[in-house]
Design a protein around this motif. Structure first.
Motif, PDB file in Angstrom:
ATOM      1  N   GLN A   1      36.837  33.121  38.860  1.00 38.14           N
ATOM      2  CA  GLN A   1      35.987  34.258  39.080  1.00 38.14           C
ATOM      3  C   GLN A   1      35.457  34.627  37.553  1.00 38.14           C
ATOM      4  O   GLN A   1      34.310  34.804  37.418  1.00 38.14           O
ATOM      5  CB  GLN A   1      36.642  35.545  39.511  1.00 38.14           C
ATOM      6  CG  GLN A   1      36.873  35.642  41.148  1.00 38.14           C
ATOM      7  CD  GLN A   1      37.432  36.832  41.722  1.00 38.14           C
ATOM      8  OE1 GLN A   1      37.630  37.669  40.970  1.00 38.14           O
ATOM      9  NE2 GLN A   1      37.845  36.577  42.821  1.00 38.14           N
TER      10      GLN A   1
ATOM     11  N   ASP B   1      58.042  35.210  45.113  1.00 41.63           N
ATOM     12  CA  ASP B   1      57.021  35.591  46.228  1.00 41.63           C
ATOM     13  C   ASP B   1      56.586  34.236  46.887  1.00 41.63           C
ATOM     14  O   ASP B   1      55.345  34.327  47.695  1.00 41.63           O
ATOM     15  CB  ASP B   1      56.060  36.557  45.753  1.00 41.63           C
ATOM     16  CG  ASP B   1      55.103  35.884  44.879  1.00 41.63           C
ATOM     17  OD1 ASP B   1      53.983  36.285  44.770  1.00 41.63           O
ATOM     18  OD2 ASP B   1      55.357  34.915  44.270  1.00 41.63           O
TER      19      ASP B   1
ATOM     20  N   ASN C   1      42.686  32.194  41.043  1.00 40.94           N
ATOM     21  CA  ASN C   1      41.464  32.747  41.471  1.00 40.94           C
ATOM     22  C   ASN C   1      40.745  33.706  40.345  1.00 40.94           C
ATOM     23  O   ASN C   1      39.460  33.692  40.264  1.00 40.94           O
ATOM     24  CB  ASN C   1      42.067  33.614  42.575  1.00 40.94           C
ATOM     25  CG  ASN C   1      40.553  34.274  43.379  1.00 40.94           C
ATOM     26  OD1 ASN C   1      39.556  33.387  43.651  1.00 40.94           O
ATOM     27  ND2 ASN C   1      40.750  35.514  43.660  1.00 40.94           N
ATOM     28  N   ASP C   2      41.510  34.201  39.580  1.00 45.25           N
ATOM     29  CA  ASP C   2      40.902  35.194  38.581  1.00 45.25           C
ATOM     30  C   ASP C   2      40.139  34.245  37.506  1.00 45.25           C
ATOM     31  O   ASP C   2      39.311  34.754  36.979  1.00 45.25           O
ATOM     32  CB  ASP C   2      42.005  36.146  37.765  1.00 45.25           C
ATOM     33  CG  ASP C   2      42.712  37.243  38.797  1.00 45.25           C
ATOM     34  OD1 ASP C   2      42.012  37.354  39.734  1.00 45.25           O
ATOM     35  OD2 ASP C   2      43.696  37.763  38.328  1.00 45.25           O
TER      36      ASP C   2
ATOM     37  N   ARG D   1      53.769  28.447  49.095  1.00 46.01           N
ATOM     38  CA  ARG D   1      52.929  28.844  48.306  1.00 46.01           C
ATOM     39  C   ARG D   1      53.162  29.930  47.283  1.00 46.01           C
ATOM     40  O   ARG D   1      54.074  31.055  47.525  1.00 46.01           O
ATOM     41  CB  ARG D   1      51.594  29.325  49.137  1.00 46.01           C
ATOM     42  CG  ARG D   1      51.166  28.349  49.779  1.00 46.01           C
ATOM     43  CD  ARG D   1      50.066  28.491  50.769  1.00 46.01           C
ATOM     44  NE  ARG D   1      49.040  29.080  50.070  1.00 46.01           N
ATOM     45  CZ  ARG D   1      47.703  29.599  50.638  1.00 46.01           C
ATOM     46  NH1 ARG D   1      47.477  29.136  51.802  1.00 46.01           N
ATOM     47  NH2 ARG D   1      46.596  30.111  49.883  1.00 46.01           N
ATOM     48  N   SER D   2      52.796  30.334  46.062  1.00 45.04           N
ATOM     49  CA  SER D   2      53.028  31.400  45.062  1.00 45.04           C
ATOM     50  C   SER D   2      51.725  32.104  44.882  1.00 45.04           C
ATOM     51  O   SER D   2      50.726  31.987  44.429  1.00 45.04           O
ATOM     52  CB  SER D   2      53.183  30.562  43.951  1.00 45.04           C
ATOM     53  OG  SER D   2      53.415  31.580  42.889  1.00 45.04           O
ATOM     54  N   GLY D   3      52.028  33.252  45.651  1.00 46.17           N
ATOM     55  CA  GLY D   3      50.760  34.342  45.354  1.00 46.17           C
ATOM     56  C   GLY D   3      50.430  34.505  44.162  1.00 46.17           C
ATOM     57  O   GLY D   3      49.179  34.839  43.581  1.00 46.17           O
ATOM     58  N   SER D   4      51.340  34.773  43.099  1.00 48.81           N
ATOM     59  CA  SER D   4      51.211  35.112  41.868  1.00 48.81           C
ATOM     60  C   SER D   4      50.350  33.951  41.210  1.00 48.81           C
ATOM     61  O   SER D   4      49.321  34.213  40.493  1.00 48.81           O
ATOM     62  CB  SER D   4      52.531  35.279  40.834  1.00 48.81           C
ATOM     63  OG  SER D   4      53.502  36.075  41.485  1.00 48.81           O
ATOM     64  N   TYR D   5      50.612  32.774  41.504  1.00 43.92           N
ATOM     65  CA  TYR D   5      50.022  31.393  40.572  1.00 43.92           C
ATOM     66  C   TYR D   5      48.597  31.541  41.186  1.00 43.92           C
ATOM     67  O   TYR D   5      47.571  31.237  40.518  1.00 43.92           O
ATOM     68  CB  TYR D   5      50.758  30.196  41.009  1.00 43.92           C
ATOM     69  CG  TYR D   5      50.326  29.196  40.363  1.00 43.92           C
ATOM     70  CD1 TYR D   5      50.390  29.047  38.908  1.00 43.92           C
ATOM     71  CD2 TYR D   5      49.905  27.930  40.945  1.00 43.92           C
ATOM     72  CE1 TYR D   5      49.799  28.049  38.117  1.00 43.92           C
ATOM     73  CE2 TYR D   5      49.561  26.942  40.151  1.00 43.92           C
ATOM     74  CZ  TYR D   5      49.546  26.926  38.986  1.00 43.92           C
ATOM     75  OH  TYR D   5      48.934  25.683  38.220  1.00 43.92           O
ATOM     76  N   GLU D   6      48.541  31.650  42.603  1.00 41.61           N
ATOM     77  CA  GLU D   6      47.041  31.712  43.354  1.00 41.61           C
ATOM     78  C   GLU D   6      46.339  32.906  42.471  1.00 41.61           C
ATOM     79  O   GLU D   6      44.781  32.458  42.554  1.00 41.61           O
ATOM     80  CB  GLU D   6      47.027  31.540  44.979  1.00 41.61           C
ATOM     81  CG  GLU D   6      47.800  30.598  45.092  1.00 41.61           C
ATOM     82  CD  GLU D   6      48.024  30.506  46.827  1.00 41.61           C
ATOM     83  OE1 GLU D   6      47.813  31.767  47.347  1.00 41.61           O
ATOM     84  OE2 GLU D   6      48.443  29.416  47.190  1.00 41.61           O
ATOM     85  N   LYS D   7      46.526  33.965  42.577  1.00 40.30           N
ATOM     86  CA  LYS D   7      45.867  35.144  41.904  1.00 40.30           C
ATOM     87  C   LYS D   7      45.383  34.709  40.452  1.00 40.30           C
ATOM     88  O   LYS D   7      44.427  34.972  40.307  1.00 40.30           O
ATOM     89  CB  LYS D   7      46.885  36.318  42.007  1.00 40.30           C
ATOM     90  CG  LYS D   7      45.835  37.509  41.504  1.00 40.30           C
ATOM     91  CD  LYS D   7      46.761  38.729  41.182  1.00 40.30           C
ATOM     92  CE  LYS D   7      45.855  39.912  40.817  1.00 40.30           C
ATOM     93  NZ  LYS D   7      44.856  39.699  39.912  1.00 40.30           N
ATOM     94  N   VAL D   8      46.219  33.991  39.532  1.00 42.80           N
ATOM     95  CA  VAL D   8      45.891  33.828  38.396  1.00 42.80           C
ATOM     96  C   VAL D   8      44.788  32.651  38.437  1.00 42.80           C
ATOM     97  O   VAL D   8      43.681  32.687  37.690  1.00 42.80           O
ATOM     98  CB  VAL D   8      47.154  33.180  37.561  1.00 42.80           C
ATOM     99  CG1 VAL D   8      46.575  32.615  36.092  1.00 42.80           C
ATOM    100  CG2 VAL D   8      48.029  34.350  37.361  1.00 42.80           C
TER     101      VAL D   8
END
Length: 106
Positions: free
Chosen positions: A59, A41, A55-56, A46-53
């Motif tokens: 948080q 993706d 970010n999580d 940029r990788s949305g999956s990597y950024e989400k991890v």
């Protein structure tokens, strides 16, 4: 709980310093392998999956830090710094750390 990177809170007075608080989240090497294997993706490099991890993890670290501040009776955490660092054998893990000063506001 108010969380800020500044050392003051505009319009509020710090009445008590409760102490340093920190939270950590560690991501293992298998997670990175899975992420790189599934990076389909990528848009614009940029990788949305990597950024989400990431970010999580951030948080999680901030939530752990604010939970510790709340247990100290703080209203806010000031001077917050978030760091990312590799740890473990050959940098096989990523650690996200959030730390700041827990304070009571007046």
């Amino acid at each position: 709980m108010l969380v800020t990177t500044t050392n003051t809170v505009e319009g509020r007075r710090i009445v008590e310093y409760k102490g340093l608080v920190a939270g950590e989240a560690i991501l293992g090497a298998n997670l990175f392998r899975d992420l790189f294997a599934s990076i389909r993706d990528i848009v614009g490099g940029r990788s949305g999956s990597y950024e989400k991890v990431l970010n999580d993890a951030r948080q999680t670290a901030v939530a752990e830090m604010t939970d510790k501040a709340a247990r100290l009776g703080a209203d806010a955490v000031i001077g917050v710094d978030i760091d990312y660092e590799t740890v473990g054998t050959n940098g096989s893990m990523l650690m996200v750390t959030a730390c700041g000063t827990a304070v009571k506001l007046g």
